[in-house]
Design a protein around this motif. Structure first.
Motif, PDB file in Angstrom:
ATOM      1  N   ALA A   6       0.833  -1.200   0.000  1.00 16.70           N
ATOM      2  CA  ALA A   6       0.000   0.000   0.000  1.00 16.70           C
ATOM      3  C   ALA A   6       0.864   1.244   0.000  1.00 16.70           C
ATOM      4  N   CYS A  20      -2.274  -2.040   5.716  1.00 12.36           N
ATOM      5  CA  CYS A  20      -3.117  -0.968   5.214  1.00 12.36           C
ATOM      6  C   CYS A  20      -3.762  -1.373   3.916  1.00 12.36           C
ATOM      7  N   ALA A  22      -7.137   0.327   1.032  1.00 16.31           N
ATOM      8  CA  ALA A  22      -7.927   1.508   0.694  1.00 16.31           C
ATOM      9  C   ALA A  22      -9.281   1.476   1.336  1.00 16.31           C
ATOM     10  N   ALA A  23      -9.814   2.680   1.597  1.00 22.26           N
ATOM     11  CA  ALA A  23     -11.157   2.775   2.143  1.00 22.26           C
ATOM     12  C   ALA A  23     -12.165   2.594   1.030  1.00 22.26           C
ATOM     13  N   ASP A  28     -13.665   8.818  -0.222  1.00 16.14           N
ATOM     14  CA  ASP A  28     -12.285   8.581   0.156  1.00 16.14           C
ATOM     15  C   ASP A  28     -11.351   8.718  -1.040  1.00 16.14           C
ATOM     16  N   VAL A  30      -8.523   7.223  -1.421  1.00 15.47           N
ATOM     17  CA  VAL A  30      -7.629   6.073  -1.485  1.00 15.47           C
ATOM     18  C   VAL A  30      -7.808   5.349  -2.823  1.00 15.47           C
ATOM     19  N   ALA A  34      -6.052  -1.435  -3.478  1.00 13.53           N
ATOM     20  CA  ALA A  34      -5.227  -1.187  -2.295  1.00 13.53           C
ATOM     21  C   ALA A  34      -4.496  -2.459  -1.898  1.00 13.53           C
ATOM     22  N   ALA A  71     -11.847   0.983   8.403  1.00  8.69           N
ATOM     23  CA  ALA A  71     -11.718   2.291   7.755  1.00  8.69           C
ATOM     24  C   ALA A  71     -11.590   3.380   8.800  1.00  8.69           C
ATOM     25  N   GLY A  74     -10.073   8.130   6.135  1.00 10.42           N
ATOM     26  CA  GLY A  74      -9.782   8.050   4.716  1.00 10.42           C
ATOM     27  C   GLY A  74      -8.836   6.947   4.310  1.00 10.42           C
ATOM     28  N   ARG A  75      -8.512   6.017   5.185  1.00 10.26           N
ATOM     29  CA  ARG A  75      -7.679   4.870   4.825  1.00 10.26           C
ATOM     30  C   ARG A  75      -8.194   3.646   5.551  1.00 10.26           C
ATOM     31  N   THR A  77      -7.112   0.309   7.520  1.00  6.87           N
ATOM     32  CA  THR A  77      -6.068  -0.496   8.152  1.00  6.87           C
ATOM     33  C   THR A  77      -6.595  -1.910   8.339  1.00  6.87           C
TER      34      THR A  77
END
Length: 354
Positions: A6, A20, A22-23, A28, A30, A34, A71, A74-75, A77
């Protein structure tokens, strides 16, 4: 029959390993594709809606891995948690058939299927599910676990919602003669026990009450991978081995014949298939193709409608991750997760909006 690095990676040195991705929300920023960093390479992932996580088999050791996306700001995990050793695991995992927070893990050498708590990853109990259960699926309409024996000869169905005070009972033991490479796919609706079997050169449909499950129809087809429709349970989607052809197979009116009701060519062999309530997801070596299921309307023109095709390799910067072959697919509520063979990464591909 048989995901990558990521923009930012977060690693925890304690037992759970964080990564990590993407959301999924539209606002978002991202990327659509992702990369999740995992604690270990994994294979044969499934989505556990009760645990809100991907659950998979560890590739290099007899353990189960849970990958929990979250989420924030904005990301996305993700925390990877590993179970303790579970020797003798079979070919795959199956999600809960009853809404409990469990997954099912076959252990052919022990003649049992482990019922694993999806929260703690500890075995709660062990089910007798025929001889050497190696591949599992669920009929969540009938609350039945389906276990295919290691030799592919028998599908054993176990009632996983017994009456209070009773033990889970075998409700069917059906001879299927698939061979060691066979698979079984259960349904999501209906009170009768119903499933498809996928053998080296034939797809078959079985249905019936407890103790009365019989083959209703079959069709000659060499499937690389297959998955059932969540709404129209008589339908199975299958990718033809060695070609780029994707088909939908359904029970004909009258129930005594299987027909190909839709066909499409996707330009490359399909390695994994997955579904949700509206879409079919087909993963080739480098693309995720999203198609309409048309569960209610059917396929009047005999062809699938492609919603979107995503190149999930191009955005990946790390060469090792970008080139690793796929080891499975899990369809979550907002993303499709693709696991990768030999590397501790997974790809999360955002679903297109409805």
């Amino acid at each position: 029959m048989d995901l990558r690095r990521a923009v930012a990676l977060t690693l925890a040195v304690s037992a759970p390993v964080a990564g990590c991705a993407a959301a999924d929300a539209v606002p978002d920023p991202v990327p659509q594709v992702a990369v999740l960093r995992l604690g270990t390479p994994v294979r044969e992932p499934i989505w556990s809606k009760e645990a809100h996580a991907v659950v998979a088999l560890a590739e290099d050791e007899p353990r189960i891995a849970k990958i929990t996306p979250k989420a924030t700001s904005g990301r996305l995990t993700a925390r990877t948690t590993l179970s303790g050793p579970l020797p003798g695991l079979g070919e795959n995992l199956a999600p809960s058939a009853t809404g409990e927070e469990v997954v099912y893990a076959p252990r052919p050498g022990a003649d049992r299927v482990a019922v694993v708590d999806a929260g703690t990853l500890r075995a709660k109990t062990f089910l007798r599910a025929g001889r050497a259960p190696s591949f599992v699926a669920v009929d969540s309409g009938a609350d039945v676990l389906l276990a295919l024996s290691a030799d592919g000869a028998t599908v054993t169905g176990v009632d996983v919602r017994p009456a209070p005070g009773e033990e889970p009972a075998v409700v069917t033991r059906t001879g299927v003669r698939l061979g060691p490479a066979g698979e079984v796919d259960g349904t999501a609706r209906g009170r009768l026990v119903e499933f498809h079997t996928v053998g080296p050169d034939r797809v078959s449909h079985y249905k019936g009450g407890a103790g009365e499950v019989r083959k209703t129809a079959d069709i000659a087809f060499r499937a690389e991978t297959a998955t059932g429709d969540l709404t129209k349970v008589s339908r199975l989607y299958a990718a033809e081995k060695g070609t780029d052809r994707l088909v939908a197979i359904d029970v004909a009116p009258g129930g005594d014949e299987l027909l190909m009701v839709a066909r499409s060519r996707l330009g490359a062999p399909v390695l994994y298939l997955g579904v949700d309530e509206n879409r079919l997801y087909a993963a080739t070596g480098d693309r995720l193709v999203v198609l309409e299921t048309n569960s209610y309307e059917g396929f009047p023109e005999g062809r699938f409608t492609v919603v979107k095709s995503v190149d999930f390799r191009a955005p990946v910067k790390d060469a090792e991750v970008r080139e690793a072959p796929l080891s499975g697919m899990a369809v979550g509520p907002d993303r499709v997760y693709l696991t990768l063979r030999g590397v501790p990464y997974a790809l999360g591909v955002a679903k297109p909006s409805l």
